[in-house]
Design a protein around this motif. Structure first.
Motif, short mmCIF file in Angstrom:
data_model
loop_
_atom_site.label_atom_id
_atom_site.label_comp_id
_atom_site.label_asym_id
_atom_site.label_seq_id
_atom_site.Cartn_x
_atom_site.Cartn_y
_atom_site.Cartn_z
N ARG A 46 -3.09 1.49 44.82
CA ARG A 46 -3.54 0.10 45.21
C ARG A 46 -4.03 -0.65 43.98
O ARG A 46 -3.93 -1.80 43.78
CB ARG A 46 -4.51 0.20 46.21
N LEU A 47 -4.72 0.26 43.31
CA LEU A 47 -4.96 -0.31 41.59
C LEU A 47 -3.89 -0.81 41.04
O LEU A 47 -3.98 -1.69 40.38
CB LEU A 47 -5.81 0.96 40.98
N ALA A 48 -2.87 -0.15 40.90
CA ALA A 48 -1.62 -0.46 40.30
C ALA A 48 -0.93 -1.69 40.84
O ALA A 48 -0.75 -2.62 40.01
CB ALA A 48 -0.65 0.71 40.25
N ASP A 49 -1.01 -1.85 42.02
CA ASP A 49 -0.51 -3.03 42.56
C ASP A 49 -1.32 -4.21 42.32
O ASP A 49 -1.13 -5.28 42.23
CB ASP A 49 -0.44 -3.13 44.23
N ALA A 50 -2.71 -3.85 42.33
CA ALA A 50 -3.78 -5.11 41.97
C ALA A 50 -3.47 -5.69 40.37
O ALA A 50 -3.77 -6.79 40.27
CB ALA A 50 -5.11 -4.60 42.21
N VAL A 51 -3.11 -4.84 39.59
CA VAL A 51 -3.00 -5.51 38.09
C VAL A 51 -1.32 -5.55 38.07
O VAL A 51 -0.92 -5.91 36.75
CB VAL A 51 -3.59 -4.39 37.13
N GLY A 52 -0.76 -5.33 39.08
CA GLY A 52 0.61 -5.83 38.83
C GLY A 52 1.37 -4.82 37.75
O GLY A 52 2.34 -5.10 37.09
N ARG A 53 1.35 -3.47 37.97
CA ARG A 53 1.68 -2.56 37.04
C ARG A 53 2.25 -1.03 37.75
O ARG A 53 1.88 -0.96 38.89
CB ARG A 53 0.88 -2.07 36.01
N ASP A 54 3.15 -0.35 37.18
CA ASP A 54 3.58 0.98 37.72
C ASP A 54 2.46 1.77 37.80
O ASP A 54 1.61 1.60 36.35
CB ASP A 54 4.80 1.54 36.87
#
Length: 242
Positions: A46-54
């Motif tokens: 979810r953290l990766a999705d929040a910053v738009g990264r893998d």
């Protein structure tokens, strides 16, 4: 606190944002997730999705979820400042207490991290932002004339009180906010009156809980007790040293 340069647009559109990802950006996104969904709602995916990264990009800045949780506590503590040059030590401690309460109320779901995460790490290994209030409060108090040991005692007493106060204030929930009857408002009707007569009797006081006023009253008691039981810093400063 640093904010994510994504502005929420890239991830919201399902694309990937090309802004620079830093540790501060990752922790700001983590705090937003905790604020919205609680600690249990935070995951590396979810953290990766929040910053738009893998997710692998996230791991370059924070090695695991435990490091993220430590970082969230760090980012909140970084907003707490202490004027170590203040001339009135008691007044400055009141300012710190009020500011800490406001931070906690702004991030209520992060409060468990503020109370528990620093204690999971030896003092010298904690983030500097977490240790800085301790250093600055000791500086404030020793400049006022207290010994280092007494200054540490005051710090521990203050933050022990603050942690307890904040946890207590955040738990002062009501069952039926629209009710005017205090017993119903607090759900005290669910408790047998024969077993809990004193709580039922105190329903009006419990229902009129004022966190800011309770904080000030607690600080009055704490600071008066410290002033009465610790050596007067002015007297300590005037004592000749052999």
């Amino acid at each position: 606190m640093a904010e994510s340069p994504t502005g929420g647009k890239g991830a919201a559109a399902g694309g990937r944002d090309n802004g620079q990802i830093t540790r501060a950006v990752v922790l700001a996104a983590a705090l937003k997730i905790v604020d919205r969904d609680g600690v249990e709602g935070l995951s590396m995916r979810r953290l990766a999705d929040a910053v738009g990264r893998d997710p692998m990009v996230i791991y370059r800045h924070v090695p695991n979820k435990a490091a993220v949780l430590d970082g969230v506590a760090e980012s909140v503590f970084a907003q707490l400042t202490v004027d170590a040059t203040g001339t009135d030590w008691a007044d400055q401690l009141r300012v710190v207490a009020r500011d800490f309460r406001q931070l906690a109320l702004a991030h209520p779901r992060a409060v468990p991290l503020l109370v528990t995460r620093p204690l999971a790490t030896p003092l010298g290994m904690r983030p500097r932002a977490v240790v800085r209030p301790l250093e600055d409060i000791i500086g404030l108090l020793t400049r006022a004339g207290f010994s280092g040991a007494d200054a540490l005692h005051i710090y521990r007493a203050l933050f022990g009180f603050l942690y307890g106060h904040i946890l207590n204030e955040l738990q002062e929930l009501v069952e039926r906010p629209e009710e005017t009857d205090e017993v119903l408002r607090l759900g005290l009707h669910r408790l047998p009156i024969g077993e809990f007569p004193l709580l039922r009797e105190l329903a009006p006081v419990l229902a009129s809980y004022d966190g800011a006023a309770e904080l000030e009253r607690g600080l009055d008691i704490l600071l008066a007790g410290l002033t009465a039981t610790l050596p007067d810093p002015g007297e300590v400063a005037r004592t000749p040293r052999g």
